[in-house]
Design a protein around this motif. Structure first.
Motif, PDB file in Angstrom:
ATOM      1  N   PRO A   1     -56.796  55.280 -69.538  1.00 32.35           N
ATOM      2  CA  PRO A   1     -57.559  56.518 -69.368  1.00 32.35           C
ATOM      3  C   PRO A   1     -57.376  57.084 -67.977  1.00 32.35           C
ATOM      4  O   PRO A   1     -57.176  56.356 -67.010  1.00 32.35           O
ATOM      5  CB  PRO A   1     -59.003  56.063 -69.601  1.00 32.35           C
ATOM      6  CG  PRO A   1     -58.996  54.607 -69.253  1.00 32.35           C
ATOM      7  CD  PRO A   1     -57.650  54.098 -69.678  1.00 32.35           C
ATOM      8  N   GLY A   2     -57.451  58.393 -67.874  1.00 31.60           N
ATOM      9  CA  GLY A   2     -57.315  59.039 -66.581  1.00 31.60           C
ATOM     10  C   GLY A   2     -58.578  58.899 -65.750  1.00 31.60           C
ATOM     11  O   GLY A   2     -59.691  58.757 -66.272  1.00 31.60           O
ATOM     12  N   THR A   3     -58.405  58.963 -64.437  1.00 29.81           N
ATOM     13  CA  THR A   3     -59.539  58.827 -63.531  1.00 29.81           C
ATOM     14  C   THR A   3     -60.578  59.918 -63.768  1.00 29.81           C
ATOM     15  O   THR A   3     -61.790  59.667 -63.774  1.00 29.81           O
ATOM     16  CB  THR A   3     -59.049  58.871 -62.073  1.00 29.81           C
ATOM     17  OG1 THR A   3     -58.135  57.802 -61.856  1.00 29.81           O
ATOM     18  CG2 THR A   3     -60.210  58.746 -61.106  1.00 29.81           C
ATOM     19  N   ALA A   4     -60.121  61.146 -63.965  1.00 29.78           N
ATOM     20  CA  ALA A   4     -61.054  62.254 -64.183  1.00 29.78           C
ATOM     21  C   ALA A   4     -61.862  62.049 -65.459  1.00 29.78           C
ATOM     22  O   ALA A   4     -63.072  62.323 -65.513  1.00 29.78           O
ATOM     23  CB  ALA A   4     -60.293  63.572 -64.237  1.00 29.78           C
ATOM     24  N   ALA A   5     -61.191  61.560 -66.509  1.00 33.29           N
ATOM     25  CA  ALA A   5     -61.881  61.331 -67.775  1.00 33.29           C
ATOM     26  C   ALA A   5     -62.939  60.252 -67.630  1.00 33.29           C
ATOM     27  O   ALA A   5     -64.054  60.363 -68.136  1.00 33.29           O
ATOM     28  CB  ALA A   5     -60.875  60.952 -68.861  1.00 33.29           C
TER      29      ALA A   5
ATOM     30  N   GLY B   1     -68.866  51.519 -60.411  1.00 34.76           N
ATOM     31  CA  GLY B   1     -68.809  52.765 -59.661  1.00 34.76           C
ATOM     32  C   GLY B   1     -67.414  53.174 -59.258  1.00 34.76           C
ATOM     33  O   GLY B   1     -67.255  54.109 -58.468  1.00 34.76           O
ATOM     34  N   LEU B   2     -66.383  52.513 -59.790  1.00 30.96           N
ATOM     35  CA  LEU B   2     -64.989  52.844 -59.462  1.00 30.96           C
ATOM     36  C   LEU B   2     -64.334  53.473 -60.683  1.00 30.96           C
ATOM     37  O   LEU B   2     -64.017  52.777 -61.655  1.00 30.96           O
ATOM     38  CB  LEU B   2     -64.221  51.591 -59.037  1.00 30.96           C
ATOM     39  CG  LEU B   2     -64.731  50.872 -57.787  1.00 30.96           C
ATOM     40  CD1 LEU B   2     -63.926  49.602 -57.546  1.00 30.96           C
ATOM     41  CD2 LEU B   2     -64.641  51.790 -56.579  1.00 30.96           C
ATOM     42  N   PRO B   3     -64.073  54.771 -60.682  1.00 32.20           N
ATOM     43  CA  PRO B   3     -63.527  55.423 -61.875  1.00 32.20           C
ATOM     44  C   PRO B   3     -62.015  55.294 -62.033  1.00 32.20           C
ATOM     45  O   PRO B   3     -61.481  55.712 -63.059  1.00 32.20           O
ATOM     46  CB  PRO B   3     -63.923  56.888 -61.668  1.00 32.20           C
ATOM     47  CG  PRO B   3     -63.941  57.051 -60.178  1.00 32.20           C
ATOM     48  CD  PRO B   3     -64.446  55.742 -59.635  1.00 32.20           C
ATOM     49  N   ASP B   4     -61.310  54.725 -61.045  1.00 33.63           N
ATOM     50  CA  ASP B   4     -59.844  54.636 -61.113  1.00 33.63           C
ATOM     51  C   ASP B   4     -59.441  53.380 -61.875  1.00 33.63           C
ATOM     52  O   ASP B   4     -59.631  52.261 -61.392  1.00 33.63           O
ATOM     53  CB  ASP B   4     -59.260  54.606 -59.706  1.00 33.63           C
ATOM     54  CG  ASP B   4     -57.738  54.557 -59.724  1.00 33.63           C
ATOM     55  OD1 ASP B   4     -57.146  54.636 -60.824  1.00 33.63           O
ATOM     56  OD2 ASP B   4     -57.145  54.430 -58.630  1.00 33.63           O
ATOM     57  N   PRO B   5     -58.868  53.497 -63.074  1.00 33.50           N
ATOM     58  CA  PRO B   5     -58.506  52.315 -63.861  1.00 33.50           C
ATOM     59  C   PRO B   5     -57.510  51.386 -63.160  1.00 33.50           C
ATOM     60  O   PRO B   5     -57.428  50.206 -63.503  1.00 33.50           O
ATOM     61  CB  PRO B   5     -57.899  52.906 -65.144  1.00 33.50           C
ATOM     62  CG  PRO B   5     -58.507  54.269 -65.244  1.00 33.50           C
ATOM     63  CD  PRO B   5     -58.632  54.748 -63.831  1.00 33.50           C
ATOM     64  N   ALA B   6     -56.749  51.908 -62.194  1.00 33.59           N
ATOM     65  CA  ALA B   6     -55.796  51.051 -61.486  1.00 33.59           C
ATOM     66  C   ALA B   6     -56.504  49.956 -60.706  1.00 33.59           C
ATOM     67  O   ALA B   6     -55.895  48.946 -60.352  1.00 33.59           O
ATOM     68  CB  ALA B   6     -54.936  51.896 -60.542  1.00 33.59           C
ATOM     69  N   ALA B   7     -57.800  50.141 -60.426  1.00 32.19           N
ATOM     70  CA  ALA B   7     -58.555  49.157 -59.652  1.00 32.19           C
ATOM     71  C   ALA B   7     -59.326  48.191 -60.535  1.00 32.19           C
ATOM     72  O   ALA B   7     -60.011  47.310 -60.022  1.00 32.19           O
ATOM     73  CB  ALA B   7     -59.523  49.873 -58.706  1.00 32.19           C
ATOM     74  N   TRP B   8     -59.236  48.331 -61.843  1.00 34.46           N
ATOM     75  CA  TRP B   8     -60.041  47.506 -62.741  1.00 34.46           C
ATOM     76  C   TRP B   8     -59.366  46.175 -63.027  1.00 34.46           C
ATOM     77  O   TRP B   8     -58.143  46.043 -63.007  1.00 34.46           O
ATOM     78  CB  TRP B   8     -60.279  48.229 -64.072  1.00 34.46           C
ATOM     79  CG  TRP B   8     -61.007  49.528 -63.943  1.00 34.46           C
ATOM     80  CD1 TRP B   8     -61.554  50.067 -62.813  1.00 34.46           C
ATOM     81  CD2 TRP B   8     -61.259  50.462 -64.983  1.00 34.46           C
ATOM     82  NE1 TRP B   8     -62.137  51.272 -63.067  1.00 34.46           N
ATOM     83  CE2 TRP B   8     -61.981  51.552 -64.413  1.00 34.46           C
ATOM     84  CE3 TRP B   8     -60.971  50.498 -66.340  1.00 34.46           C
ATOM     85  CZ2 TRP B   8     -62.393  52.650 -65.148  1.00 34.46           C
ATOM     86  CZ3 TRP B   8     -61.383  51.596 -67.084  1.00 34.46           C
ATOM     87  CH2 TRP B   8     -62.087  52.659 -66.488  1.00 34.46           C
TER      88      TRP B   8
ATOM     89  N   SER C   1     -71.728  52.590 -63.669  1.00 33.20           N
ATOM     90  CA  SER C   1     -70.846  52.074 -64.710  1.00 33.20           C
ATOM     91  C   SER C   1     -69.896  51.027 -64.137  1.00 33.20           C
ATOM     92  O   SER C   1     -69.263  51.241 -63.097  1.00 33.20           O
ATOM     93  CB  SER C   1     -70.036  53.210 -65.332  1.00 33.20           C
ATOM     94  OG  SER C   1     -70.881  54.086 -66.054  1.00 33.20           O
ATOM     95  N   CYS C   2     -69.814  49.891 -64.831  1.00 33.17           N
ATOM     96  CA  CYS C   2     -68.845  48.847 -64.490  1.00 33.17           C
ATOM     97  C   CYS C   2     -67.728  48.886 -65.535  1.00 33.17           C
ATOM     98  O   CYS C   2     -67.934  49.346 -66.660  1.00 33.17           O
ATOM     99  CB  CYS C   2     -69.518  47.485 -64.466  1.00 33.17           C
ATOM    100  SG  CYS C   2     -70.906  47.387 -63.293  1.00 33.17           S
ATOM    101  N   HIS C   3     -66.544  48.359 -65.182  1.00 36.41           N
ATOM    102  CA  HIS C   3     -65.372  48.608 -66.012  1.00 36.41           C
ATOM    103  C   HIS C   3     -64.509  47.360 -66.191  1.00 36.41           C
ATOM    104  O   HIS C   3     -64.498  46.480 -65.330  1.00 36.41           O
ATOM    105  CB  HIS C   3     -64.498  49.707 -65.380  1.00 36.41           C
ATOM    106  CG  HIS C   3     -65.253  50.954 -65.050  1.00 36.41           C
ATOM    107  ND1 HIS C   3     -65.829  51.174 -63.809  1.00 36.41           N
ATOM    108  CD2 HIS C   3     -65.550  52.059 -65.801  1.00 36.41           C
ATOM    109  CE1 HIS C   3     -66.426  52.352 -63.799  1.00 36.41           C
ATOM    110  NE2 HIS C   3     -66.279  52.906 -64.994  1.00 36.41           N
ATOM    111  N   PHE C   4     -63.765  47.339 -67.281  1.00 39.08           N
ATOM    112  CA  PHE C   4     -62.772  46.287 -67.504  1.00 39.08           C
ATOM    113  C   PHE C   4     -61.756  46.772 -68.528  1.00 39.08           C
ATOM    114  O   PHE C   4     -62.020  47.710 -69.292  1.00 39.08           O
ATOM    115  CB  PHE C   4     -63.427  44.980 -67.965  1.00 39.08           C
ATOM    116  CG  PHE C   4     -64.167  45.068 -69.285  1.00 39.08           C
ATOM    117  CD1 PHE C   4     -63.546  44.754 -70.482  1.00 39.08           C
ATOM    118  CD2 PHE C   4     -65.506  45.452 -69.319  1.00 39.08           C
ATOM    119  CE1 PHE C   4     -64.232  44.817 -71.686  1.00 39.08           C
ATOM    120  CE2 PHE C   4     -66.210  45.529 -70.513  1.00 39.08           C
ATOM    121  CZ  PHE C   4     -65.573  45.208 -71.708  1.00 39.08           C
TER     122      PHE C   4
END
Length: 642
Positions: free
Chosen positions: A44-48, A99-106, A200-203
């Motif tokens: 997914p894109g960062t903006a999305a 709180g990090l929306p950039d998937p590259a950092a997940w 929001s937390c991400h994986f």
């Protein structure tokens, strides 16, 4: 991760249901850049992601109590469990990515994450009044159209200040998908205490293991080992290092993104007991370098891991290694097999021979044949012979002794040493030249202040040459303490006479007290011996080169003559670090593995004799050296049973 509460005003429980109905449409997915050792991973894109997370934040804020409410629940430390998002390259654990929306950092979770109970959403819930709470959770799938919320629910009720856990339904997380989730603290049904949602937390999810593919044939058999039975023959032989090509890939069956190949390990043990993972910048680029330990069929086992921690099935690469050609004696060889050997004492005081490419642990001399009745506590060095093949002679010096012994090898039993073929070497006179008038001021006429010894081999020959017998005779480098023992100098003794030395050259007057001498031979490819050293205080391994010249001397009749000698240190560079805690004893003797470059050997605190190969870098004019990461055990100083 640190316990950082996200504090919000409480809200009425009645507002909760409406908040959970908010779903936001997202922009179309975009591609992620591939990292080192990975395949490109779409996502997914960062903006999305930011838009979806903003919707979650708005939903959380809608359920919070207004400023000034006396009740104030909090939610903190949101984290996944029992699996934790992570990456292997770069190595990073517990990447909750809140709180990090950039998937590259997940971070990623791997195979088995779709099993029952494999993923829980966890957070600490707290109420100032101590009221029991539970968590309210929502899980968003960014990889589906519209980024829907795919799971909501409450944890069991738990005490205030405890971790509340919500179990994600089995089979819900999908291969290649990316997720975000939030948690809030809430009271029981009808209660008034409720926090806003956490950030929001991400994986991301990668359920598919990577693969290893082996070639049917190789492209460079001169430097590679072809697979057994394919009709190709290698140009390598036992003792030489070669490469094994392979292809590693991380499949992406969902076409939504894979975590990418991150690490590889390999070894001769199918259980990988002799292997360690190499990741990131250490990840081999399509080929492994190996040094087989025996001739005939060898098998190397290869396994890769992706960033989610999934492992490939081990791949068994079998290949044939020809035996070494007929041996010819080389400097450092005490067995006559054409390869340098390690000589060191075992724990019983016997002198033993250890080989990286052949039989190891052979008895070279019983304890009773050593100086003073044991080889324990005796420094030994060998590099060439005063009387030619078939094996090196050995210089031996017991700490504090005024005598230096020379043990000549037996012609009938090469590589064995006894007192019957031993002699004492006289220390030559020191004559100070006009260029160094203080050279002999602190010179002692015996070896009692000698701290280290190292035989050099022939000064003008990089290795043994049958047609130049006199030039093969070894010189000797020593570290000798000053009168009060506070410092030490480096000396060189050129070969002189039949079993002796000529007038010495002082190469360094100070700074050598804590320095060990290591004899790699011509490590720089300059056609003359060099020297490695280890600083016992720091563990730094230095590589030295020398200037070769002539010194004035006298022949047995007293007539002036010139002698070839090492006359100065030309270069000094650090090439590695091996602390004394890792190897209490260290040496080289030259090309121990047969790969064409010197290797280090050492003895661990538990008595293991180990070898670490290396290779030359740079050029003879600007030499360098690099050691391989792999350390191989070739024996033990414990005497053989029986």
């Amino acid at each position: 991760m640190p316990n950082r509460p996200y504090e919000h005003r409480t809200a009425r429980a009645a507002a909760t249901a409406a908040a959970f109905l908010v779903v936001s449409a997202l922009a179309a997915p975009t591609a992620l850049a591939a990292g080192p050792g990975t395949t490109a991973a779409a996502g997914p894109g960062t903006a999305a992601v930011a838009a979806a997370d903003a919707a979650s934040d708005a939903a959380g804020a809608a359920g919070a109590e207004a400023e000034g409410d006396p009740h104030r629940a909090t939610v903190s430390d949101p984290h996944l469990g029992p699996v934790h998002p992570h990456t292997l390259s770069p190595a990073a654990a517990d990447l909750e990515s809140c709180g990090l929306p950039d998937p590259a950092a997940w971070g990623w979770i791997g195979a088995g994450s779709d099993a029952p109970g494999a993923v829980t959403l966890n957070a600490t819930v707290t109420d100032p009044a101590g009221t029991p709470l539970r968590s309210a959770n929502r899980l968003t799938d960014y990889s589906l159209p519209g980024s829907p919320v795919v799971a909501t629910g409450h944890s069991d009720t738990t005490a205030s200040g405890s971790v509340a856990s919500f179990t994600v339904p089995s089979g819900l997380v999908k291969d290649g998908h990316a997720y975000g989730w939030t948690a809030r603290a809430t009271g029981l049904t009808g209660a008034a205490h409720q926090s806003a949602a956490s950030p929001s937390c991400h994986f991301r999810v990668d359920l598919t293991p990577p693969t290893v593919t082996l070639p049917a044939e190789v492209t460079d058999p001169a430097h590679q080992f072809p697979p057994s039975g394919n009709g190709q023959s290698t140009g390598l032989h036992l003792g030489q290092s070669g490469s094994l090509p392979f292809t590693a890939a991380d499949a992406d069956p969902s076409a939504l993104g894979a975590s990418g190949v991150a690490c590889v390990r390999w070894g001769f043990d199918p259980q990988f007991a002799d292997a360690s993972w190499k990741c990131g910048s250490e990840l081999p680029a399509g080929a492994l370098t190996v040094t087989p330990a025996h001739w005939g069929t060898n098998t190397t086992y290869i396994q890769v891991a992706d960033n989610a921690g999934n492992h490939s099935q081990p791949a068994a690469y079998s290949y044939y290694v020809p035996d070494r050609p007929a041996p010819s004696w080389v400097y450092g060889d005490v067995t006559g097999d054409g390869v340098p050997d390690v000589l060191t004492a075992d724990t019983a005081g016997n002198l033993r021979t250890y080989s990286a490419v052949g039989p190891t642990g052979k008895l070279a001399s019983p304890a009773g044949q050593g100086p003073g009745g044991s080889w324990g506590g005796v420094q030994v060095t060998h590099r060439s012979s005063n009387n030619g093949p078939p094996a090196d002679n050995v210089f031996a010096h017991r700490d504090g002794s005024g005598f230096l012994s020379l043990y000549m090898t037996s012609y009938s039993e090469p590589g064995t040493y006894n007192r019957g073929l031993a002699t004492t070497v006289d220390k030559p006179e020191c004559v100070a030249p006009a260029s160094d008038p203080d050279r002999c001021a602190d010179y002692l006429t015996d070896f009692s202040r000698t701290l280290r010894i190292a035989a050099t081999g022939g000064i003008t020959l990089p290795d043994y040459t049958q047609s130049a017998q006199n030039l093969n005779r070894p010189g000797l480098l020593t570290v000798e303490a000053n009168a009060d023992g506070t410092d030490a100098a480096l000396w060189f003794y050129p070969a002189g006479g039949y079993n002796g030395f000529d007038r010495p050259v002082r190469l360094a007057a100070t700074g050598w007290r804590d320095t060990e001498l290591i004899t790699p031979g011509d490590w720089a490819g300059q056609g003359r011996p060099g020297l490695w050293t280890r600083d016992r205080l720091t563990g730094d391994v230095h590589a030295l080169t020398f200037t070769v010249g002539t010194i004035e001397s006298a022949d047995p009749f007293g007539d002036p003559t010139e002698v070839t000698a090492l006359t100065a240190i030309a270069g000094d560079t650090v090439i590695g670090n091996v602390p004394v805690s890792q190897w209490s004893l260290i040496g080289s003797e030259g090309d121990l593995t047969g790969n064409g470059s010197p290797a280090l050997w050492g003895v661990t605190g538990t008595g293991e004799v180990q070898v670490r190969a290396g290779h030359r870098t740079g050029s003879p004019a600007a030499p360098g050296f690099a050691f391989e990461d792999t350390v191989r055990t070739i024996g033990s100083t414990a005497p053989p049973a029986g």
